[in-house]
Design a protein around this motif. Structure first.
Motif, PDB file in Angstrom:
ATOM      1  N   ASP A  24       0.849  -1.193   0.000  1.00 53.63           N
ATOM      2  CA  ASP A  24       0.000   0.000   0.000  1.00 53.63           C
ATOM      3  C   ASP A  24       0.880   1.237   0.000  1.00 53.63           C
ATOM      4  N   THR A  35      -4.771   3.319  -6.400  1.00 58.47           N
ATOM      5  CA  THR A  35      -5.607   3.163  -5.211  1.00 58.47           C
ATOM      6  C   THR A  35      -6.797   4.120  -5.252  1.00 58.47           C
ATOM      7  N   ARG A  91       0.383  -4.868  -4.501  1.00 57.23           N
ATOM      8  CA  ARG A  91      -0.558  -3.763  -4.305  1.00 57.23           C
ATOM      9  C   ARG A  91      -2.000  -4.244  -4.170  1.00 57.23           C
ATOM     10  N   GLY A 117      -3.380  -3.749  -0.623  1.00 60.05           N
ATOM     11  CA  GLY A 117      -3.796  -2.396  -0.296  1.00 60.05           C
ATOM     12  C   GLY A 117      -5.055  -1.982  -1.011  1.00 60.05           C
ATOM     13  N   HIS A 162      -8.480  -0.624   0.782  1.00 64.95           N
ATOM     14  CA  HIS A 162      -9.092   0.674   0.497  1.00 64.95           C
ATOM     15  C   HIS A 162     -10.510   0.516  -0.045  1.00 64.95           C
TER      16      HIS A 162
END
Length: 377
Positions: A211, A218, A351, A354, A358
């Motif tokens: 993250d 994101t 990733r 993360g 989110h």
């Protein structure tokens, strides 16, 4: 200018009424002059006159609209999150420094930490696809999963871990074009016939990349999640954004830069890109004036006499900028003789943790992300 003309980051932030991320953004946009603190090489000092002038400018009428517009470009986060923050030159993930996490955690353990669940398992999931590139195969997998997905805000809290684990597993296998099981870092290691030392570096890299606050991919995930789109659809938005050459695709340019340095062609490479920011090929970072800690935590694990590591040092000295995570990933890949597309695969697989965190946070907020436009002819 004498020493009284320079102030530290804490003082500058107080005068401007901003967080450190915005201070770094002002530096990257050349609104503030910065220099190293001669008494402490880990700190930077900021020109007091520039800070005062910017503070005065921000108090003008319409300043709020102008600051909000600028915030889209490396400015203050536009969303509140409890997942990650940048503080004192370090990335913190739910209250733990990313360096601390990378020491012992696997990506699955990092995902559980970010999602606030007891455990995350990544079962065997086929990522079969006829497409030839890692990003194409991963997107193909998510497209198929999107057709089966339900609205993100209709899922119960105890659904997140099983679904997230399946998606992480399938995307990773699609990236690798191999249906493997077990922890993600060991899958990468087996696919690339990596040594035990390389596999541990892969584990570390995945955690370091899990993250990074509200980066473009994101943010794209959160926008999709805010509409109630399914989790696979939100991840598809993130992966499409990550594929851009100024985001996850920057590793391609970083590899070109490092190869040029190893071949004795560094000056030719740099001359051809004299109008381009070194950030685009792996050096410097707008949010880390004193150096990207994730890059440092990767590079310090590599053998000191490794040719790629020495080449990174030479380029860094030539540019006057430290390596960022894209260059560190590239150097690690070269040292361990990983495939040319390994850096992107590691970035995307890591990733995912993360992104899912989110997406969950955004769905639970119940808010839709809808910025306003400022019309200009």
């Amino acid at each position: 200018m004498n020493s009284a003309d320079w102030i530290d980051a804490e003082t500058a932030c107080a005068l401007l009424g901003v967080r450190s991320q915005t201070l770094y953004a002002y530096v990257s946009r050349k609104l503030l002059r910065v220099q190293a603190d001669t008494t402490d090489g880990r700190r930077s000092l900021y020109a007091k006159a520039d800070v005062e002038a910017l503070a005065q400018q921000n108090r003008r009428p319409r300043a709020r609209a102008e600051v909000a517009e600028a915030a889209i470009r490396w400015g203050d986060p536009v969303l509140v999150t409890a997942i990650s923050e940048l503080r004192q030159g370090m990335l913190w993930l739910r209250g733990r420094s990313v360096g601390d996490c990378a020491e012992t955690m696997t990506l699955e353990e990092m995902a559980a930490h970010l999602w606030q669940v007891d455990a995350v398992e990544c079962p065997d999931v086929s990522g079969a696809s006829s497409l030839s590139t890692p990003v194409g195969r991963a997107m193909d997998f998510l497209v198929h999963m999107t057709g089966e997905g339900t609205a993100i805000d209709s899922r119960a809290a105890d659904d997140w871990a099983p679904l997230g684990g399946r998606l992480m597993s399938g995307v990773t296998n699609a990236l690798l074009a191999r249906d493997l099981g077990g922890p993600i870092h060991l899958r990468l290691g087996r696919a690339w016939q990596a040594s035990d030392a390389a596999a541990d570096d892969l584990r570390r890299a995945l955690v370091l990349l899990s993250d990074h606050e509200l980066n473009p991919s994101t943010f794209a995930v959160r926008i999709a999640a805010s509409t109630g789109a399914s989790l696979p659809a939100a991840l598809l938005s993130g992966l499409a954004t990550l594929s851009g050459p100024r985001h996850g695709g920057a590793a391609t340019q970083a590899r070109a830069a490092l190869k040029a340095a190893l071949d004795g062609e560094a000056e030719t490479f740099l001359k051809a890109r004299q109008d381009q920011s070194p950030y685009g090929f792996g050096f410097g970072h707008p949010l880390y004036p004193d150096g990207d800690p994730r890059a440092r935590l990767l590079l310090e694990r590599l053998p000191a006499d490794a040719a790629p590591l020495r080449a990174v040092g030479a380029l860094s000295q030539r540019l006057g900028l430290p390596a960022n995570i894209d260059m560190a990933l590239t150097a690690m890949s070269m040292v361990h003789h990983l495939p040319e597309d390994a850096a992107f695969t590691i970035f995307a697989a890591g990733r995912l943790a993360g992104w899912i965190g989110h997406a969950i946070e955004q769905a639970e907020s119940g808010d839709i992300i809808r910025p306003r436009a400022r019309y200009q002819r």
